[in-house]
Design a protein around this motif. Structure first.
Motif, PDB file in Angstrom:
ATOM      1  N   GLN A  86      33.098 -13.234  15.656  1.00  0.00           N
ATOM      2  CA  GLN A  86      34.184 -13.724  14.831  1.00  0.00           C
ATOM      3  C   GLN A  86      35.348 -12.756  14.714  1.00  0.00           C
ATOM      4  O   GLN A  86      36.498 -13.161  14.670  1.00  0.00           O
ATOM      5  CB  GLN A  86      33.660 -14.019  13.414  1.00  0.00           C
ATOM      6  N   SER A  98      27.711 -14.196  14.136  1.00  0.00           N
ATOM      7  CA  SER A  98      26.408 -14.779  13.845  1.00  0.00           C
ATOM      8  C   SER A  98      25.690 -15.111  15.144  1.00  0.00           C
ATOM      9  O   SER A  98      26.312 -15.231  16.203  1.00  0.00           O
ATOM     10  CB  SER A  98      26.546 -16.050  12.992  1.00  0.00           C
ATOM     11  N   THR A  99      24.393 -15.245  15.045  1.00  0.00           N
ATOM     12  CA  THR A  99      23.574 -15.651  16.184  1.00  0.00           C
ATOM     13  C   THR A  99      22.537 -16.647  15.708  1.00  0.00           C
ATOM     14  O   THR A  99      22.176 -16.668  14.514  1.00  0.00           O
ATOM     15  CB  THR A  99      22.886 -14.431  16.840  1.00  0.00           C
ATOM     16  N   LEU A 104      20.647 -19.692  11.673  1.00  0.00           N
ATOM     17  CA  LEU A 104      21.925 -19.015  11.848  1.00  0.00           C
ATOM     18  C   LEU A 104      21.919 -17.745  11.006  1.00  0.00           C
ATOM     19  O   LEU A 104      21.705 -17.796   9.786  1.00  0.00           O
ATOM     20  CB  LEU A 104      23.060 -19.935  11.419  1.00  0.00           C
ATOM     21  N   THR A 105      22.147 -16.594  11.657  1.00  0.00           N
ATOM     22  CA  THR A 105      22.028 -15.305  10.982  1.00  0.00           C
ATOM     23  C   THR A 105      23.259 -14.440  11.248  1.00  0.00           C
ATOM     24  O   THR A 105      23.690 -14.303  12.397  1.00  0.00           O
ATOM     25  CB  THR A 105      20.782 -14.537  11.467  1.00  0.00           C
ATOM     26  N   ALA A 106      23.813 -13.842  10.186  1.00  0.00           N
ATOM     27  CA  ALA A 106      24.936 -12.921  10.321  1.00  0.00           C
ATOM     28  C   ALA A 106      24.496 -11.657  11.045  1.00  0.00           C
ATOM     29  O   ALA A 106      23.415 -11.119  10.776  1.00  0.00           O
ATOM     30  CB  ALA A 106      25.499 -12.574   8.949  1.00  0.00           C
ATOM     31  N   SER A 117      20.851  -7.595  12.818  1.00  0.00           N
ATOM     32  CA  SER A 117      20.901  -8.703  11.866  1.00  0.00           C
ATOM     33  C   SER A 117      21.167  -8.177  10.462  1.00  0.00           C
ATOM     34  O   SER A 117      20.610  -7.148  10.058  1.00  0.00           O
ATOM     35  CB  SER A 117      19.578  -9.479  11.876  1.00  0.00           C
ATOM     36  N   SER A 120      19.547 -11.201   4.492  1.00  0.00           N
ATOM     37  CA  SER A 120      19.795 -12.507   3.880  1.00  0.00           C
ATOM     38  C   SER A 120      19.440 -12.464   2.396  1.00  0.00           C
ATOM     39  O   SER A 120      18.476 -11.798   2.005  1.00  0.00           O
ATOM     40  CB  SER A 120      18.958 -13.590   4.558  1.00  0.00           C
ATOM     41  N   PHE A 130      20.755 -19.737   6.022  1.00  0.00           N
ATOM     42  CA  PHE A 130      21.778 -19.386   7.009  1.00  0.00           C
ATOM     43  C   PHE A 130      22.681 -18.327   6.419  1.00  0.00           C
ATOM     44  O   PHE A 130      22.870 -18.247   5.209  1.00  0.00           O
ATOM     45  CB  PHE A 130      22.608 -20.608   7.431  1.00  0.00           C
ATOM     46  N   THR A 131      23.240 -17.480   7.260  1.00  0.00           N
ATOM     47  CA  THR A 131      24.285 -16.532   6.893  1.00  0.00           C
ATOM     48  C   THR A 131      25.243 -16.395   8.067  1.00  0.00           C
ATOM     49  O   THR A 131      24.829 -16.485   9.228  1.00  0.00           O
ATOM     50  CB  THR A 131      23.726 -15.133   6.553  1.00  0.00           C
ATOM     51  N   VAL A 132      26.522 -16.174   7.777  1.00  0.00           N
ATOM     52  CA  VAL A 132      27.548 -15.980   8.802  1.00  0.00           C
ATOM     53  C   VAL A 132      28.493 -14.882   8.332  1.00  0.00           C
ATOM     54  O   VAL A 132      28.970 -14.916   7.190  1.00  0.00           O
ATOM     55  CB  VAL A 132      28.351 -17.271   9.062  1.00  0.00           C
ATOM     56  N   GLY A 147      26.738 -17.716   3.021  1.00  0.00           N
ATOM     57  CA  GLY A 147      25.347 -18.040   3.302  1.00  0.00           C
ATOM     58  C   GLY A 147      24.738 -18.865   2.193  1.00  0.00           C
ATOM     59  O   GLY A 147      25.343 -19.074   1.128  1.00  0.00           O
TER      60      GLY A 147
END
Length: 260
Positions: A86, A98-99, A104-106, A117, A120, A130-132, A147
């Protein structure tokens, strides 16, 4: 898997803004093509750059398809690990995004450590985690994003630093209440990681949408308001020193500062 234009349009706007400043102060300005990767289609896109403009984050095509790349003025293109990148830190060392594996993980990436990673926050067992990560500070030590949390299974503004993950909450009028859902996003962070901007909203409001905010440790999340007759606003970028905020309200571009 790779986002062609990550972080909506705000990172491109930041890159163009920085490029405009450079052009304005140069007596002999011109576009300089950065090229692309060997093999594949003749294709590359830049969507973010470091504070001094010497490092560019983007995508380029090679025989393996579209790749996340980092371009440096002294070394040219190099590959970044495959994830949804990003933004790049002000010093050009760290990339955030993120991946997706089972969720979905920041993540953060740098040459020395590869992909790491980010922690969370706690969530309800029935919530989809999820986290971004959406933006990163000048030295890469602080990231912000969004997230799922206990307070909001859909989205809450998050901040990551050496102490772990922190939930930034919501504007006071958007705090969670039974029967309603609250949302917040952290879109951008100042160079030193102390000022965060984004938007907050709640389904309890039927007369307005999301509202832009500015957050600091001392003040918490403070509303930035709306343009006259507008019913929504969002803060998308913040200056390096945290004093100026830009975004949208009522479909128009806006800039906010304490002075005005």
């Amino acid at each position: 898997m790779l986002g062609i234009f990550p972080k909506q349009r705000q990172k491109l706007a930041r890159a163009l803004f920085a490029a405009t400043l450079s052009l304005a102060t140069s007596s002999a300005s011109e576009f300089v093509p950065l090229g692309d990767l060997p093999g594949g289609d003749n294709f590359s896109v830049a969507f973010d750059l470091s504070g001094d403009g010497s490092t560019v984050l983007g995508i380029a095509s090679d025989d393996g398809g579209t790749q996340i790349v980092r371009w440096k003025s002294d070394t040219g293109f190099s590959l970044v690990a495959p994830f949804d990148a990003q933004t790049i830190s002000g010093d050009g060392s760290t990339v955030a995004g993120s991946t997706f594996t089972d969720r979905l993980t920041a993540v953060l990436w740098n040459e020395a450590g590869g992909i790491v990673s980010l922690e969370s926050p706690p969530i309800d067992p029935l919530t989809s985690p999820f986290t971004v990560a959406l933006d990163i500070s000048g030295d890469g030590s602080t990231a912000v994003g969004v997230g799922a949390t206990l307070a909001s299974p859909f989205s809450e503004a998050l901040l990551w630093n050496s102490e772990g993950v922190r939930e930034l909450g919501f504007l006071e009028e958007d705090l969670p209440e039974p029967g309603f859902f609250s949302f917040s996003f952290a879109n951008a962070v100042s160079a030193d990681g102390t000022v965060v901007v984004g938007a907050s909203s709640s389904t309890k409001h039927i007369d307005r949408g999301e509202q832009a905010y500015r957050w600091t440790e001392a003040t918490g999340m403070q509303p930035l308001g709306f343009l006259p007759e507008a019913f929504e606003s969002q803060a998308t970028v913040v200056s390096a020193d945290g004093a100026l905020v830009a975004g949208t309200s009522g479909g128009a571009a806006v800039r906010w500062s304490e002075a005005n």
